[in-house]
Design an enzyme around this catalytic site. Structure first.
Site, PDB file in Angstrom:
ATOM      1  N   SER A 159       0.819  -1.209   0.000  1.00 16.73           N
ATOM      2  CA  SER A 159       0.000   0.000   0.000  1.00 16.73           C
ATOM      3  C   SER A 159       0.859   1.269   0.000  1.00 16.73           C
ATOM      4  O   SER A 159       1.566   1.534  -0.962  1.00 16.73           O
ATOM      5  CB  SER A 159      -0.937  -0.048   1.213  1.00 16.73           C
ATOM      6  OG  SER A 159      -1.914   0.948   1.156  1.00 16.73           O
TER       7      SER A 159
ATOM      8  N   ASP B  14      10.444   5.603  -9.879  1.00 18.04           N
ATOM      9  CA  ASP B  14      10.084   6.204 -11.159  1.00 18.04           C
ATOM     10  C   ASP B  14      10.861   7.491 -11.434  1.00 18.04           C
ATOM     11  O   ASP B  14      11.224   7.778 -12.578  1.00 18.04           O
ATOM     12  CB  ASP B  14       8.588   6.505 -11.195  1.00 18.04           C
ATOM     13  CG  ASP B  14       7.758   5.305 -11.635  1.00 18.04           C
ATOM     14  OD1 ASP B  14       8.334   4.204 -11.751  1.00 18.04           O
ATOM     15  OD2 ASP B  14       6.541   5.466 -11.859  1.00 18.04           O
TER      16      ASP B  14
ATOM     17  N   LYS C 268      -0.489  -4.238  -3.138  1.00 18.12           N
ATOM     18  CA  LYS C 268      -1.767  -3.695  -2.645  1.00 18.12           C
ATOM     19  C   LYS C 268      -1.860  -2.255  -3.089  1.00 18.12           C
ATOM     20  O   LYS C 268      -1.295  -1.359  -2.482  1.00 18.12           O
ATOM     21  CB  LYS C 268      -1.833  -3.804  -1.118  1.00 18.12           C
ATOM     22  CG  LYS C 268      -3.038  -3.085  -0.492  1.00 18.12           C
ATOM     23  CD  LYS C 268      -4.349  -3.753  -0.886  1.00 18.12           C
ATOM     24  CE  LYS C 268      -5.522  -3.162  -0.088  1.00 18.12           C
ATOM     25  NZ  LYS C 268      -5.840  -1.783  -0.456  1.00 18.12           N
TER      26      LYS C 268
END
Length: 257
Positions: free
Chosen positions: A148, A159, A173
């Site tokens: 999560s 990224d 998740k």
């Protein structure tokens, strides 16, 4: 889970016996007796490793996390850390707001994740911060229990090329759910959207692939060894920059391993 927790809870100072089953080196069940107590754990802690490397451990993205993290962020800057190891292993996640504060220390107010519904991006969530830690070589440690909000932070730093991810694939998740109480006393939890990284990599049911995969076995735990942390320290000592092929593969821009 709720039924098990009810049986485990009890008066402080009393004992509870657990039967535990593990995969790996202990396939047979074994018994542990533990004493109940009130345990208060700070969600963010800081330790210093050789070479002026900050080991920043976040066990959960809780309501106290932004305040504790801000204190530690200032310490890291004041001490002019040469590297940072952000440990979110076995961190189940928590508050998205807390994740915004943590990720923002590396990526500023850039997008840290996007919401996708029925295949379309419908919203973007931004970091909260000025990105002061973004210039410090950083490793994020993850494992199968990182979920999560942990995956949101790790995915954003990966990224934007602000960190190298070391460890094992994360839990996967990344969804937003609504909870509806029904008249008969039951409830329905409905998934309404999924979370994707800034580069729109899917998290839910897939997880994040580390840039550098390192195992930590049951035998390592029993011997109090941490090869993932050791690899992170070694990586930072060697300059903290992964080979281009590894970096490209981790961010999903090439097909070959």
């Amino acid at each position: 889970v709720d039924r098990a927790a009810e049986q485990i809870r009890g008066p402080k100072g009393s004992a509870v016996t657990l039967e535990v089953i593990r995969q790996g080196s202990r396939p047979a069940p074994f018994v542990l007796t533990i004493v109940r107590d009130q345990i208060q754990i700070k969600s963010v802690t800081l330790a210093w490793k050789p070479g002026n490397v900050a080991l920043l451990t976040i066990t959960g993205f809780n309501n106290d996390t932004p305040i504790l993290f801000e204190e530690i962020r200032q310490q890291i800057i004041q001490k002019q850390a040469k590297g940072i190891i952000l440990d979110v292993r076995s961190n189940p996640g928590g508050s998205v707001l807390s994740a915004q504060h943590v990720a923002g220390a590396w990526v500023g107010d850039q997008v840290i994740f996007k919401q996708r519904r029925q295949g379309k991006i419908v919203d973007s969530v931004h970091g909260i911060g000025r990105g002061e830690l973004g210039s410090i070589p950083t490793v994020v440690l993850v494992n199968g229990g990182s979920a999560s909000a942990s995956e949101i932070v790790a995915g954003a730093l990966q990224d934007y090329d602000k960190a190298t991810i070391i460890g094992k694939k994360t839990f996967g998740k990344g969804s937003e759910q609504e909870y509806e109480d029904l008249k008969d006393g039951s409830a329905l939890k409905i998934t309404i959207a999924e979370w994707v990284t800034p580069k729109e990599r899917t998290i839910n049911h897939i997880g994040l692939e580390p840039t550098i995969v390192v195992e930590r076995t049951d035998a390592d735990y029993d011997a109090k060894r941490d090869p993932q942390l050791e690899r992170a320290e070694q990586f930072l000592r060697n300059g903290g920059t992964p080979p281009p092929a590894l970096r490209a593969h981790a961010t999903g821009t090439v097909a070959q391993p």
